[in-house]
Scaffold this active site. Structure first.
Site, PDB file in Angstrom:
ATOM      1  N   LYS A  74       1.612   2.002  11.617  1.00 41.42           N
ATOM      2  CA  LYS A  74       1.174   0.706  11.108  1.00 41.42           C
ATOM      3  C   LYS A  74       1.218  -0.367  12.189  1.00 41.42           C
ATOM      4  CE  LYS A  74       2.606   1.594   6.309  1.00 41.42           C
ATOM      5  NZ  LYS A  74       3.572   1.248   5.241  1.00 41.42           N
ATOM      6  N   GLY A 113       3.081   1.502  -3.279  1.00 40.16           N
ATOM      7  CA  GLY A 113       2.715   1.894  -4.629  1.00 40.16           C
ATOM      8  C   GLY A 113       1.242   2.262  -4.727  1.00 40.16           C
ATOM      9  N   ASP A 137       5.776   6.325  10.177  1.00 41.50           N
ATOM     10  CA  ASP A 137       4.824   5.552   9.383  1.00 41.50           C
ATOM     11  C   ASP A 137       4.769   4.100   9.869  1.00 41.50           C
ATOM     12  OD1 ASP A 137       3.022   5.324   7.058  1.00 41.50           O
ATOM     13  OD2 ASP A 137       4.590   3.999   6.279  1.00 41.50           O
TER      14      ASP A 137
END
Length: 809
Positions: free
Chosen positions: A677, A791, A673
């Site tokens: 990014k 989140g 991940d």
């Protein structure tokens, strides 16, 4: 004195005709009432005549059905027995005449223009007798006695001078209410029944109003007035309170069927206002048409359109500089009764394109090929080229000539929506810009123009949301909760027109009720990515945005097709921006070329403004030299939690339980991940980087990523001792672990590093992210962006912010 005209829908039902009675009887002034045939009767008269001339005995049943409809109307509205019986005798007499005419047509199998005119006249003759009896004290007049036509070029046209004199003589003294059948007239020489053409009842009323210098001409119909656009296509269309004569004429000529176009000229000359009102809603303000409109600030007033357009192009080198070619084109068409409603000519004069209705296209091509047969034979001109399946749109407003850039805004708006303009025309008066588009894009064109020129009350953004998990669900709830606030404060309507998950998809052009979308989606049809793509492209809806809240590679594969169809893309999904560089670049270039947006701010840092900041720096001329970042909220949480009391395996378990990690934490621990990014940031910083180019220094052995998830959890505690030993060592040096992503002039790496207390990353708490940008301008003191980087709520908010940035274009 005023003239009031009531159309077919205004006399088409018991409810409407009684409303007509109330409206007329409420007038204090003397009025002349002009009425059309009962709604649908004129069409039925024409259809029945065709049945009779073709020998279809079913015409008899059609006559009886029309007779019964008039009888039923009389029975419903005329209560007085004497009036009822007298009226019935008149109506039956007229119907008997009509039966005889149809029988003659049936016997001799001939339907001349004279006979057609006689047949269709019965619609108004019947309806006007009914209304005259219904309104107490009214007097019926036969319009054939004072509306006179003469023959020109084989057609009956109004004899204005004779008609005006006869109207003044007829109405020298008038009762309080005069009843006149509209549409019908008579030949000035033979006295034969003629008519003023479809919509001629409006024209009849205008002729009478102009001849008698009436105070106002009222047109009563089934709409509240002229609308900014066709409300059947644009739900946000609204009534225009005031129009100039010129604006009304332009709108009528281009498909707005509120008023028959020739109606406007007679009253315009006399400066008599026209009031358009709704028989079914008489208290509505309506539209007033007059010479000048006060306090008129809008550059355009309305949009009108003609579907079923054919564009015929007359082209050839012999046309250049030759005088009289256009005269020959239009004379030939006029002599054959073909109307041209738009002309577009190249400045080189080697081609002229004309717009005609589809039903006239074949005849127009034949006429022009005959007219230029010699030139075509010698090769000086080409045979006529006809392109059908088109629609013509006109934007109308007298203020356009005072507003620079209208044409630029119009064509720019259409271009950004993927709509090609095939031909266009604008007169020197600048009250009308007309253009031709593929008819498949008519609805989309009307909506985007209506929206962009602020004719709509709200700016509308149409959203297709794919994925309703934690991020997608949060996003939909945020849209739902902010919907009314955005309408009130921003005049923005976020219209969710499509929602899909991995199994089902639903679409609604009018918008989906977000309070029950999950229940609706359960009942929707099964779907896959092909169905989703076809559904979005097939809707062909304006100002559309595809919002991807999934992690699916298949869904990311839709972006290219959607961008090519001028659908903007907002992606929380990282797959597209981190896939192979050429695909990423193609998406970016397609969005730029098509004038739409490809936004993926939440791919890095959730709601933090990282990608936008990098883009802004580069756009201002700065160069990104170095990026250092903690980009995984999950890993930052793990290394903030680890302690003497909380071993490594426990921190991983806590990350999963508290929702920071993926369901399979190995995805986070593998660094994949973070690599994705970092690749995205490096690319946005201007460097060509692939995922394979990133140096990976991981902290979990490869064997832990093999086998089942149960194997992983069972074996994970075996790493605790090693981590604890290393943790104590860095703690002794007053350092902390951070999983850092780096890019230094195109070289990229990810690794677990121990940072000291003087490092900006040292105090990074919880699951927060931090990015440090070193640029040519921020070389000595790098720029820091820090905050909550994980989140569903903040990610959804970041997606929402991207959507809002598109709304602000």
């Amino acid at each position: 004195m005023k003239v009031m005209k009531f159309g077919g829908t205004s006399v088409g039902s018991e409810e409407s005709i009684l409303s007509l009675k109330r409206i007329v009887e409420a007038e204090n002034d003397d009025v002349i009432v002009v009425v059309s045939a009962l709604g649908g009767i004129t069409d039925k008269l024409i259809e029945t005549s065709k049945m009779a001339v073709n020998g279809n005995e079913g015409y008899v049943d059609e006559i009886e059905a029309m007779a019964q409809r008039h009888h039923n109307m009389i029975d419903a509205i005329i209560a007085d027995k004497d009036k009822h019986d007298r009226l019935l005798a008149i109506i039956d007499g007229l119907l008997e005449q009509l039966r005889s005419i149809y029988y003659g047509v049936y016997l001799i199998r001939d339907l001349s223009e004279k006979t057609k005119a006689a047949i269709v006249s019965y619609g108004e003759r019947l309806s006007s007798q009914i209304v005259a009896t219904l309104i107490d004290g009214s007097r019926w007049y036969d319009s054939r006695e004072f509306i006179k036509t003469t023959q020109k070029h084989g057609k009956h046209v109004l004899d204005s001078e004779l008609t005006q004199r006869l109207v003044r003589e007829t109405f020298a003294e008038i009762p309080k209410v005069s009843l006149v059948p509209g549409f019908i007239s008579s030949d000035e020489c033979s006295g034969e029944t003629t008519n003023l053409g479809r919509g001629g009842s409006d024209y009849t009323a205008a002729i009478i109003a102009a001849s008698l210098n009436a105070e106002v001409l009222e047109i009563w119909t089934d709409v509240d007035g002229f609308m900014t656009a066709d409300p059947r296509v644009i739900h946000t269309a609204y009534t225009i309170n005031e129009l100039s004569y010129i604006e009304a004429m332009e709108l009528c000529n281009f498909g707005a069927k509120v008023i028959y176009p020739p109606t406007i000229y007679p009253v315009c000359v006399k400066n008599i206002p026209i009031m358009v009102k709704n028989t079914f809603n008489p208290d509505a303000q309506g539209t007033v048409i007059k010479a000048t409109v006060d306090n008129d600030k809008k550059p355009i007033k309305g949009i009108s359109s003609i579907n079923g357009t054919t564009l015929i192009t007359v082209t050839g080198l012999s046309m250049v500089g030759v005088i009289g070619v256009n005269r020959r084109i239009f004379t030939a068409l006029a002599d054959n009764g073909i109307s041209v409603f738009m002309v577009s000519q190249a400045s080189s004069e080697n081609s002229t394109s004309i717009g005609v209705r589809d039903e006239d296209a074949d005849e127009a091509v034949n006429v022009l090929n005959r007219e230029f047969a010699k030139e075509i034979q010698t090769g000086a001109m080409f045979p006529m080229h006809a392109e059908s399946g088109l629609a013509t749109i006109a934007i109308v407003g007298e203020n356009m000539k005072h507003t620079p850039g209208i044409a630029g805004k119009l064509f720019g708006t259409l271009g950004r929506s993927g709509i090609s303009v095939i031909a266009c025309a604008q007169g020197a008066s600048e009250t009308n810009i007309s253009f031709v588009v593929d008819s498949r894009f008519l609805r989309k064109s009307l909506n985007v123009i209506h929206d962009s020129f602020f004719l709509s009350e709200y700016n509308v953004l149409n959203l297709f949301i794919c994925g309703i998990g934690t991020v997608g669900g949060n996003l939909i709830e945020q849209i739902r909760s902010q919907y009314e606030e955005l309408k009130r404060t921003r005049r923005l309507k976020l219209n969710v027109v499509g929602i899909s998950n991995s199994k089902r998809a639903m679409f609604s052009r009018d918008g989906i009720d977000l309070s029950s979308y999950r229940e609706q989606l359960e009942k929707a049809e099964p779907s896959n990515v092909d169905h989703l793509r076809n559904g979005i492209i097939g809707m062909n809806i304006f100002n559309s945005v595809f919002v991807d809240c999934t992690a699916s590679g298949e869904v990311a594969g839709l972006y290219q097709a959607l961008l090519e169809h001028n659908v903007s893309v907002v992606a929380a999904n990282k797959v597209a921006a981190s896939s192979d560089y050429d695909s990423y670049l193609k998406l970016k270039e397609t969005a730029l070329r098509r004038g739409v947006k490809f936004l993926f701010e939440t791919n890095v840092g959730a709601g933090l403004p990282i990608i936008g900041t990098i883009n802004d720096l580069r756009s201002s001329g700065d160069k990104i030299l170095k990026i250092e970042a903690v980009l995984s909220g999950t890993l930052n949480f793990i290394f903030n939690e680890i302690s003497a009391d909380v071993p490594f395996s426990e921190t991983v378990r806590r990350a999963k339980e508290q929702g920071y990690s993926e369901p399979d934490p190995r995805i986070d621990l593998s660094g994949k991940d973070v690599v994705r990014k970092l690749v995205i940031l490096a690319r946005e910083a201007g460097y060509k980087v692939e995922q394979e180019d990133v140096e990976k220094h991981l902290f979990v052995p490869d064997e832990f990523f093999k086998g089942s998830i149960d194997d992983f959890w069972r074996n994970l505690p075996s790493l605790d001792a090693g981590f604890e030993s290393r943790r104590k060592a860095i703690e002794a040096d007053n350092k902390r672990w951070r999983f850092v992503a780096k890019m230094d002039r195109g070289r990229t790496s990810v690794s677990l590093e121990a940072v000291g207390s003087d490092h900006p990353f040292y105090n990074l708490e919880g699951s927060n992210n931090i990015i440090m940008l070193t640029t040519e301008r921020y070389r000595e003191y790098p720029m820091l962006i820090q905050g909550y980087g994980a989140g569903a709520g903040v990610t959804a908010a970041g997606v929402f912010a991207n959507i809002m940035s598109i709304a602000n274009i």
